[in-house]
Design an enzyme around this catalytic site. Sequence first.
Site, PDB file in Angstrom:
ATOM      1  N   HIS A   1       0.388  -1.928   0.731  1.00 53.17           N
ATOM      2  CA  HIS A   1       0.059   0.102   0.067  1.00 53.17           C
ATOM      3  C   HIS A   1       0.807   1.424  -0.125  1.00 53.17           C
ATOM      4  O   HIS A   1       0.688   1.787  -1.019  1.00 53.17           O
ATOM      5  CB  HIS A   1      -1.147  -0.144   0.774  1.00 53.17           C
ATOM      6  CG  HIS A   1      -1.689   1.394   1.492  1.00 53.17           C
ATOM      7  ND1 HIS A   1      -2.718   1.425   0.196  1.00 53.17           N
ATOM      8  CD2 HIS A   1      -1.432   2.087   2.411  1.00 53.17           C
ATOM      9  CE1 HIS A   1      -2.793   2.837   0.946  1.00 53.17           C
ATOM     10  NE2 HIS A   1      -2.426   3.137   1.883  1.00 53.17           N
TER      11      HIS A   1
ATOM     12  N   GLU B   1      -8.694 -11.501 -10.006  1.00 51.20           N
ATOM     13  CA  GLU B   1      -7.066 -11.368  -9.479  1.00 51.20           C
ATOM     14  C   GLU B   1      -6.781 -13.272  -8.231  1.00 51.20           C
ATOM     15  O   GLU B   1      -5.913 -13.103  -8.138  1.00 51.20           O
ATOM     16  CB  GLU B   1      -7.230 -10.479  -8.243  1.00 51.20           C
ATOM     17  CG  GLU B   1      -8.640  -9.906  -7.400  1.00 51.20           C
ATOM     18  CD  GLU B   1      -8.762  -8.801  -6.185  1.00 51.20           C
ATOM     19  OE1 GLU B   1      -7.317  -8.133  -6.788  1.00 51.20           O
ATOM     20  OE2 GLU B   1      -9.695  -8.771  -6.152  1.00 51.20           O
TER      21      GLU B   1
ATOM     22  N   ASP C   1      -2.557  -8.552  -7.063  1.00 47.05           N
ATOM     23  CA  ASP C   1      -2.861 -10.132  -5.790  1.00 47.05           C
ATOM     24  C   ASP C   1      -3.166 -11.419  -6.719  1.00 47.05           C
ATOM     25  O   ASP C   1      -2.271 -12.448  -6.325  1.00 47.05           O
ATOM     26  CB  ASP C   1      -3.849 -10.330  -5.857  1.00 47.05           C
ATOM     27  CG  ASP C   1      -4.366  -9.592  -4.293  1.00 47.05           C
ATOM     28  OD1 ASP C   1      -3.607  -9.775  -3.398  1.00 47.05           O
ATOM     29  OD2 ASP C   1      -5.104  -8.199  -3.736  1.00 47.05           O
TER      30      ASP C   1
ATOM     31  N   CYS D   1      -5.307  -3.502 -14.447  1.00 49.05           N
ATOM     32  CA  CYS D   1      -5.749  -2.398 -12.807  1.00 49.05           C
ATOM     33  C   CYS D   1      -4.560  -2.538 -11.972  1.00 49.05           C
ATOM     34  O   CYS D   1      -4.208  -2.544 -11.002  1.00 49.05           O
ATOM     35  CB  CYS D   1      -6.767  -2.453 -12.907  1.00 49.05           C
ATOM     36  SG  CYS D   1      -8.240  -3.283 -11.652  1.00 49.05           S
TER      37      CYS D   1
HETATM   38  C1  PEP Z   1      -4.449  -6.191  -7.745  1.00 47.39           C
HETATM   39  O1  PEP Z   1      -4.676  -6.880  -6.908  1.00 47.39           O
HETATM   40  O2  PEP Z   1      -4.309  -6.216  -8.640  1.00 47.39           O
HETATM   41  C2  PEP Z   1      -5.602  -4.737  -7.587  1.00 47.39           C
HETATM   42  C3  PEP Z   1      -6.151  -3.854  -8.342  1.00 47.39           C
HETATM   43  O3  PEP Z   1      -6.329  -4.740  -6.380  1.00 47.39           O
HETATM   44  P1  PEP Z   1      -5.703  -4.085  -5.149  1.00 47.39           P
HETATM   45  O4  PEP Z   1      -4.010  -3.647  -5.038  1.00 47.39           O
HETATM   46  O5  PEP Z   1      -6.338  -2.538  -4.210  1.00 47.39           O
HETATM   47  O6  PEP Z   1      -5.914  -5.182  -4.159  1.00 47.39           O
HETATM   48 MG    MG Z   2      -6.344  -6.538  -5.124  1.00 43.49          MG
END
Ligand code: PEP
Ligand code: MG
Length: 590
Positions: free
Chosen positions: A202, A443, A467, A514
């Site tokens: 994060h 994911e 993920d 994404c």
């Molecule tokens: C991902 O897992 O690629 C994603 C975009 O979601 P997050 O990073 O919020 O888990």
């Molecule tokens: Mg994710």
Amino acid sequence: MDPNAVTDGAIERRFRGIAVSRGVASGPLQFLGQQFQRPRTWPIEEGEVQADEARLHQAISETKEQIERLKEKLLERGADHSEARVFDAHLLVLEDQSVINEVIGRLREERLNVDAVFFKVIRRYVDSLRQIEDPYLRERAIDIEDVAGRVLKNLSSDEEAHADEAPAHVLYASDLTPSDTVGLDRATLLGFATELGSFTSHTAIMARALGIPGVVGLEIPPGFLRSGQDVILDGYNGVLIFNPSAVTLVEYDRLASQQEALTRRLDELREEPALTADGRSIVLSGNIEFGHEVAMVKRRGAEGVGLYRTEFLYFEQGCHPDEAQQTQAYGEVAASVNPHGVIIRTLDVGADKFYADGRHAEPNPFLGWRGIRVSLAETDVFKTQLRACLRASAQGRVRIMYPMISGIEELRQSNALLDECREELRSEGVAFDEDLEVGCMIELPSAAIMAHQLAPEVDFFSVGTNDLIQYTIAVDRVNERVANLYQPGHPAILRLIQMVVNAAHDHGIWAGVCGEMAGDPLFAPVLVGLGVDELSVGPSQILRVKHALRHLDSGECEALVADLIGLHTVDEIMQRCRDLAKRCYGDFYQ
Ligand code: PEP
Ligand code: MG
């Protein structure tokens, strides 16, 4: 003297970590330590007791003033009085005379410095509150720790005590939790440096979203870190430099001017379409965590928001925002990106995205109660969010996307709840977009494998590579010790994305990516060659990815993928990707 203090004065020291967000920051370091922790303890003379009592009263009154100021700031930022009430609870803690009397009594008796006595008294209160099975009292324990942490900080005499008023600074922390980042004053943040984390943690995503340099996975000897030291944080090479020498400063000045020139060139692309050199159009949108980031996404010329991580709205408030608050937040984003639209991802709490009070703490959180599993268990909370998304669709184009779908049952249950919400709103006469598109993130490997079965039930897929990679290769995405094994170029990942895109196209729906892989220009040729229709990337990556796309030939990208699919090792795949990126846009991919 503190035995751990820096003794090598102005000698330059470099520490290496993992570069996660580009750029260079130079300025004083601010060390964000855990505030409510045992302070240093030392005996005091009888004659010093009175001075320590005065220190305590002074620290308490400073803390009160700080809390009042924070409350005012929050109200100025448009929060309503109920949100600011948490500060009233904090002020009450400070006014509790029985606690103050106990500290003073023990100070006179034990003759230890008041910081240590204060900590001991509060620790005992907090521990006994934690024993009681009452959520209200447990919350009070968090309030008390928070306030006590501030008092301890004000009692402490070193420079860290006044870090709150620090000017622009590089922030150093062991780790930054989602809730920590919610409370940061972004205006004074020059960069992030942390001990924990990796490219998709994060902190890294946040640093890239803010467009400030980030280095994680740093190992700095204990005692070396002092707030106020001058540092350079190099987010290109993953280095934190203490006491930079004159030569280093010149070297980094040169790097900064080179980067400014490149940034100016990229800025010229803002209004240009995201097309490959041979005219294939790719939708290029932005990822956001907070509504206000939409301004940056627009400034960088993206086509709307391809991933709105809504959990941060919940963290900001520390509780579930109600339907009206969510409708307003989502509606504002939707209206501001018209006509492109926003993809609202429903709540993905759990794992690395947890509440400050630890309510989702689990021994194995990435495989635990997370994402859609939480929403399908707490259907009231989920339906509130779905209703808010639907209502927001009256203000601009909205799409809904579910996180962490593992198979068709979860997708069907989610869609059934969404249908219930549609029905309710119709019968209440509330307007919403009847054609609102619904998609799911891919994911989990199980979802990628089942993509053919999932596709008929949705309007689009968005591959969450952050993920997908961790679950496919079994590499924790936030663990710096295995960061070298976290490989977007793994042949299994390319094959899974290929399966997803093919399944989507076979069923006449679109597929985007994404995850952070989409924002790395190195992988743009692979994703184009795999036939991905949309890339949603962090705001700071939008123009770099657009530049890459505009220098690619889609036929050549398809040929590259045909070649890569036959390869078995990550090294070979990465080498081919680097060669193509260097040839087509070498100056920007480094
Ligand atoms: C991902 O897992 O690629 C994603 C975009 O979601 P997050 O990073 O919020 O888990
Ligand atoms: Mg994710």
